[in-house]
Design a protein around this motif. Structure first.
Motif, short mmCIF file in Angstrom:
data_model
loop_
_atom_site.label_atom_id
_atom_site.label_comp_id
_atom_site.label_asym_id
_atom_site.label_seq_id
_atom_site.Cartn_x
_atom_site.Cartn_y
_atom_site.Cartn_z
N ILE A 5 -132.58 31.83 -82.07
CA ILE A 5 -131.54 31.54 -83.05
C ILE A 5 -132.02 31.85 -84.46
O ILE A 5 -131.25 32.28 -85.31
N CYS A 57 -118.61 33.95 -84.74
CA CYS A 57 -119.57 33.10 -84.04
C CYS A 57 -118.87 31.88 -83.46
O CYS A 57 -118.13 31.17 -84.15
N TRP A 59 -119.97 29.04 -82.63
CA TRP A 59 -120.40 27.72 -83.10
C TRP A 59 -119.34 27.06 -83.99
O TRP A 59 -118.98 25.90 -83.80
N SER A 76 -117.76 26.92 -75.82
CA SER A 76 -118.16 28.24 -76.30
C SER A 76 -118.44 29.16 -75.12
O SER A 76 -119.01 28.73 -74.11
N TYR A 88 -125.65 35.79 -73.26
CA TYR A 88 -125.87 35.95 -74.70
C TYR A 88 -126.66 37.22 -75.00
O TYR A 88 -126.30 38.00 -75.89
N GLU A 100 -117.32 36.69 -78.62
CA GLU A 100 -117.64 35.26 -78.59
C GLU A 100 -116.33 34.50 -78.71
O GLU A 100 -115.56 34.71 -79.65
N ALA A 186 -120.61 29.98 -72.20
CA ALA A 186 -121.91 30.38 -72.73
C ALA A 186 -122.99 29.43 -72.24
O ALA A 186 -122.72 28.37 -71.67
N HIS A 190 -125.84 26.73 -76.50
CA HIS A 190 -124.84 27.05 -77.51
C HIS A 190 -123.79 25.96 -77.65
O HIS A 190 -123.06 25.93 -78.66
N PHE A 193 -123.10 23.08 -80.82
CA PHE A 193 -124.17 23.44 -81.75
C PHE A 193 -123.94 22.88 -83.15
O PHE A 193 -124.87 22.39 -83.80
#
Length: 232
Positions: A5, A57, A59, A76, A88, A100, A186, A190, A193
């Motif tokens: 990350i 993204c 998140w 996610s 990923y 995503e 995912a 993830h 997050f």
């Protein structure tokens, strides 16, 4: 925290450490106002429904929908590509066709698909950015709606046309309408997050402002305690 990350979000961290701010996902940063809800928002039957949203993204998109009343689960994941490349490491190559994506499960008696669309276009992402969101570039970060029913597809299509006609956006809406997609969750690291790492620089700069915008603009739909994947 997974070591990968750091490299993935290094650009966002550098922006944060330099004291820079990425644009909030609204069109009037000084006094943001919500965009109008859909003119046509057909009622849905059943105790539960699903919708898929891709807006950069996952998140931040997950974090936003986890704070929405009526949402019972937000996961996610990836949509738009094949099962064997829905990981990923493969998706970040930008060549798998996936985006995503966040799978939102909700109670139609509390919140409608149309209202979820309103939140998506108002605060969850910027629908005028083609194949990128903020510091993240590539088709895997595209703005897309993966419709799961013909009704969702028609509602989304009509709403995009409605929003284009308002002139509220700084450019054309580039959100793709992609039917018949399969969603693949995912990896566990993830999930949740934003809640687990609220001080991570990428989250601070790019995603916490989205949750704050939700709280400000949609006070009637905001809930303070998010519904987390890890709690289900």
């Amino acid at each position: 925290m997974p070591s990968f990350i750091l490299s993935r979000r290094r650009f966002g961290a550098l922006l944060f450490s330099a004291g820079l701010a990425l644009s909030m996902p609204g069109w009037a940063q000084e006094a943001p106002v919500p965009i109008p809800p859909p003119d046509a928002d057909p009622a849905e039957s059943g105790a539960s429904a699903r919708a898929l949203f891709a807006g950069g993204c996952f998140w931040g998109v997950q974090g936003v929908f986890q704070h929405v009343k009526g949402v019972t689960r937000a996961v996610s994941g990836y949509a738009g590509g094949a099962a064997e490349t829905a990981t990923y490491d493969r998706v970040t190559s930008g060549i798998t066709g996936h985006a995503e994506t966040v799978e939102v499960t909700y109670d139609p008696s509390v919140i409608s698909y149309g209202r979820l669309l309103q939140i998506f276009f108002s605060v969850a992402h910027n629908p005028t950015q083609l194949n990128f969101q903020g510091p993240d570039h590539g088709t895997q970060y595209r703005s897309a709606l993966f419709s799961l029913t013909a009704q969702q597809a028609e509602t989304a299509r009509a709403y995009i046309a409605q929003l284009e006609a308002t002139g509220l956006f700084p450019g054309p809406i580039v959100t793709a309408l992609e039917p018949d997609a399969v969603f693949y969750p995912a990896e566990q690291y993830h999930q949740d997050f934003l809640t687990l790492y609220p001080s991570w620089p990428y989250i601070v700069v790019n995603d916490l402002p989205k949750v704050e915008a939700l709280r400000t603009l949609f006070a009637d739909l905001y809930r303070d305690e998010p519904v987390l994947v890890g709690q289900l």
